[in-house]
Design an enzyme around this catalytic site. Structure first.
Site, PDB file in Angstrom:
ATOM      1  N   LYS A   1      27.528  -4.346  10.049  1.00 41.33           N
ATOM      2  CA  LYS A   1      27.598  -3.627   8.777  1.00 41.33           C
ATOM      3  C   LYS A   1      27.956  -2.150   8.943  1.00 41.33           C
ATOM      4  O   LYS A   1      28.575  -1.550   8.071  1.00 41.33           O
ATOM      5  CB  LYS A   1      26.261  -3.751   8.035  1.00 41.33           C
ATOM      6  CG  LYS A   1      25.959  -5.169   7.553  1.00 41.33           C
ATOM      7  CD  LYS A   1      26.889  -5.614   6.447  1.00 41.33           C
ATOM      8  CE  LYS A   1      26.491  -6.964   5.877  1.00 41.33           C
ATOM      9  NZ  LYS A   1      27.523  -7.481   4.928  1.00 41.33           N
TER      10      LYS A   1
ATOM     11  N   GLU B   1      23.813  -2.132  -2.429  1.00 38.91           N
ATOM     12  CA  GLU B   1      22.967  -3.306  -2.555  1.00 38.91           C
ATOM     13  C   GLU B   1      22.705  -3.807  -1.140  1.00 38.91           C
ATOM     14  O   GLU B   1      23.465  -3.529  -0.229  1.00 38.91           O
ATOM     15  CB  GLU B   1      23.688  -4.396  -3.358  1.00 38.91           C
ATOM     16  CG  GLU B   1      24.675  -5.271  -2.558  1.00 38.91           C
ATOM     17  CD  GLU B   1      25.877  -4.531  -1.991  1.00 38.91           C
ATOM     18  OE1 GLU B   1      26.216  -3.452  -2.511  1.00 38.91           O
ATOM     19  OE2 GLU B   1      26.483  -5.010  -1.005  1.00 38.91           O
TER      20      GLU B   1
ATOM     21  N   SER C   1      27.021 -11.702  14.549  1.00 40.76           N
ATOM     22  CA  SER C   1      27.165 -10.565  13.630  1.00 40.76           C
ATOM     23  C   SER C   1      25.982  -9.606  13.631  1.00 40.76           C
ATOM     24  O   SER C   1      26.123  -8.449  13.255  1.00 40.76           O
ATOM     25  CB  SER C   1      27.423 -11.077  12.216  1.00 40.76           C
ATOM     26  OG  SER C   1      26.396 -11.977  11.836  1.00 40.76           O
TER      27      SER C   1
END
Lengths: 407, 273
Positions: free
Chosen positions: A89, A111, A378
């Site tokens: 991210k 969010e 990830s």
């Protein structure tokens, strides 16, 4: 043809279905991004931060023990779990944070589902001295409690969202409402390849570093491209970041893994591309879990980051083009892959990434030993230790070990 | 007047102009607080002087709405309200063509129902206008064409953040009237409106070929009176839903809303523009 087109469409998918109030900001962002790409200083700052702050390139690791355990294809892991803050991210957040700074927006909102995006946003807000508000469903705040603490520590205000499903979908609604209200001072960092144009493109571009690195690394290690790449798909940012640089390499099979939760035949799943139908949610036209009246259904996944009834428009396009094959695995299968990677390789994966691992586990034994699989790992799984199901699984295994010790 | 002769949105504004009056457009969420009371409320606000009524089709993810309309939508959906039932109920109203209805729906319910089917049923039920809060002219060409075919006015929203260029686009493409969003934000009653609001409305009125109505945040008579000094009409939504919520379960819910609308009507009619 270059995707998306000028109006933000990937084939039939994408577009901008938003209140007019947001249009000025979306156009400003599109223009700001275009200018930033022409600016050498922006590019070099992005490069510098990705390398010295995020820790890129992240390694591509040959998982020898896991490969022997599954007795088939060779499994390589792209270690996004080793990026700063523990997931991919941050790649997008560094890029968008720099853009926000260029556009002189001093307030950042976002969010979050699993909390990995929220943590990454709170991190860059701290780095760039921006104020930060994160919207998170109360259901997710419970199951990802460690990440809530991290965001608080980083100085972000975490606002609990109690409407609707109390997860990522409703956190996104709430973030959009905040943005509509404070649009002139605020930049909204969407965490996935979803939302109105230009977000799906923007997030994909900032995440594509994953696939670009992987391509160089795998060539260096095995002197060729892999046979298949596997990544989990919620909104779709880690998968698209991984897949995008390989789209034109037709020999590489690309597989996106959705969460089928309790099973595809139940109502409790998040398999948007497998079971959904195109519709409009959060500003773009894409596959969507919905009823016949167009009301959005509540999704379910043990992984908060995959618990979303929509999906990025480019994934819908790639599905229709049959360039990416979309499959799904259940919560149970993901949990067992979560445990197995931890025990064989000493790597605790995020529950989200465990869905990709679970699919690798399924197919690896059926493939030849020359076949090369790359799985995008990830994120790391520390955040999931607060999850009730994970905690009880750990407990059960601990008791079994103690019992074995006594015998 | 012959109640069975459909009158259009432009007829309403024409008549108001002749009588030197401004349009009062209350909002109701269909199916809230329950299906029966919703219809009673609709009749009552028409009786108390509404010129048009905006009817919200409840949606699971109303991202342009504040808490008040969000929760009314959620309750309406829990009550089992859906588009079929709403159009059926509206179609059964007596005198249904006397006061044009403006159907407000997010895009996805319209899209999934089928745009043409939606417009056809909407028109039959008295829905002469369609307002889609997540639709902008840039995406609206296909739906505009269909609206023309069925004789439904597609109303676009104009925001305080819209650039001069976007303002031209919206004024050019709106049908029926132009809906000005009073403040950047979601729907919901506000204690005060921006000081520059009337100057902005005056500017838009100069540029617009259509009547200009103002909504979002208008919650009482003082605000309504202030706005219609320059605008052609007001939309009042959350303030009404708040009254319904507060009197929920009581016998007075319908009369409370009627009294509120009656008061605004009377107050507005005394304003000199």
């Amino acid at each position: 043809m270059e995707q998306p087109n000028k109006l933000g469409y990937f084939g039939d998918y994408g577009g901008r279905f938003v209140p007019e109030t947001l249009m000025a900001a979306l156009l400003e962002l599109e223009e700001g991004y275009k200018n930033a790409l022409k600016d050498a200083a922006f590019k070099s700052e992005l490069k510098r931060l990705l390398s010295t702050y995020v820790g890129r390139p992240t390694p591509l690791y040959f998982a020898k023990s896991l490969t022997s355990k599954y007795r088939g294809a060779q499994i390589y892991l792209k270690r996004e779990d080793l990026a700063h803050t523990g997931a991919h991210k941050i790649n997008n957040c560094i890029g968008q944070g720099l853009l926000a700074r260029r556009m002189n927006k001093k307030r950042i909102i976002a969010e979050t589902g699993a909390g990995q995006h929220g943590v990454a946003v709170a991190t860059i807000a701290s780095l760039f001295n921006q104020s930060c508000v994160i919207y998170m469903g109360i259901e997710d705040m419970k199951r990802q409690a460690p990440n809530v603490a991290r965001m608080n520590l980083l100085g972000a205000d975490v606002i609990p969202v109690d409407s609707g499903s109390q997860t990522l979908k409703d956190a996104t609604n709430e973030a959009i409402r905040d943005w509509v209200t404070n649009v002139e001072t605020t930049h909204y960092i969407i965490g996935s390849t979803v939302g109105p144009h230009p977000y799906p493109k923007l997030v994909r571009d900032f995440q594509a570093v994953i696939g670009r690195e992987t391509k160089i690394q795998i060539k260096r290690q095995i002197n060729r491209l892999p046979d298949q790449i596997i990544a989990c798909v919620g909104g779709g940012s880690n998968s698209l970041g991984m897949f995008y640089p390989f789209i034109k390499d037709k020999s590489v099979k690309l597989t996106g893994v959705e969460s089928s939760g309790n099973g595809l035949n139940t109502h409790l799943h998040a398999a948007t591309l497998t079971k959904g139908k195109p519709g409009v949610l959060h500003g773009s036209f894409s596959y969507l879990l919905q009823d016949k009246f167009g009301q959005v259904k509540t999704s379910h996944s043990i992984a908060a980051g995959l618990d979303y009834p929509g999906v990025g428009p480019e994934h819908s396009f790639l599905k229709d083009q049959s360039r990416v094959n979309y499959v799904s695995v259940t919560d149970k299968e993901a949990l067992s892959a979560f445990i197995e990677l931890t025990e064989t390789e000493g790597i605790i994966p995020a529950l989200e990434s465990s869905f990709a691992l679970a699919y690798a586990k399924k197919i690896a034994p059926t493939l030849s030993k020359k076949y090369v699989l790359v799985v995008n790992l990830s994120g790391r799984g520390d955040k999931d230790l607060a999850n009730d199901e994970v905690a009880s699984l750990i407990n059960k295994r601990l008791k079994a070990r103690q019992k074995k010790g006594r015998e | 007047m012959n109640n069975h002769l459909p009158i259009s949105i432009s007829n309403v504004f024409e008549k108001l102009r002749k009588n030197n009056k401004k349009a009062l457009m209350p909002y109701l969420t269909a199916g809230y607080p329950d299906e029966k009371t919703f219809i009673k409320l609709l009749k009552e606000i028409i009786k108390n002087g509404a010129d048009m009524v905006e009817i919200g089709i409840p949606f699971s993810d109303p991202l342009a709405d504040g808490k008040t309309i969000q929760s009314s939508s959620q309750i309406a959906l829990q009550n089992g309200t859906n588009i079929n039932r709403i159009f059926q109920q509206l179609g059964e109203l007596e005198n249904r063509y006397k006061v044009p209805l403006i159907i407000m729906s997010y895009y996805n319910p319209v899209l999934q129902y089928g745009i043409s089917k939606f417009l056809k049923k909407s028109k039959t039920a008295g829905g002469f206008g369609l307002l889609i809060p997540d639709m902008i002219p840039d995406e609206g060409i296909a739906i505009e064409d269909k609206c023309r075919t069925f004789g439904v006015d597609l109303i676009y929203l104009l925001a305080p953040t819209s650039s001069a260029q976007r303002r031209q686009l919206i004024l050019k493409r709106s049908q029926g009237f132009v809906y000005l969003v009073s403040v950047a934000g979601v729907t919901g009653a506000r204690k005060s409106l921006p000081g520059k609001l009337n100057r902005w409305i005056t500017q838009i009125k100069k540029e617009s070929r259509l009547p200009v109505c103002v909504g979002f945040g208008i919650s009482d008579l003082t605000q309504a009176k202030s706005v219609v000094r320059v605008a052609d009409g007001v939309i009042i939504g959350s303030a009404i839903i708040d009254i319904i919520k507060k009197s929920s379960g009581s016998q007075e819910v319908v009369s409370n809303v009627g009294r509120f609308i009656g008061k605004i009507r009377k107050g507005m009619d005394n304003v000199k523009s």
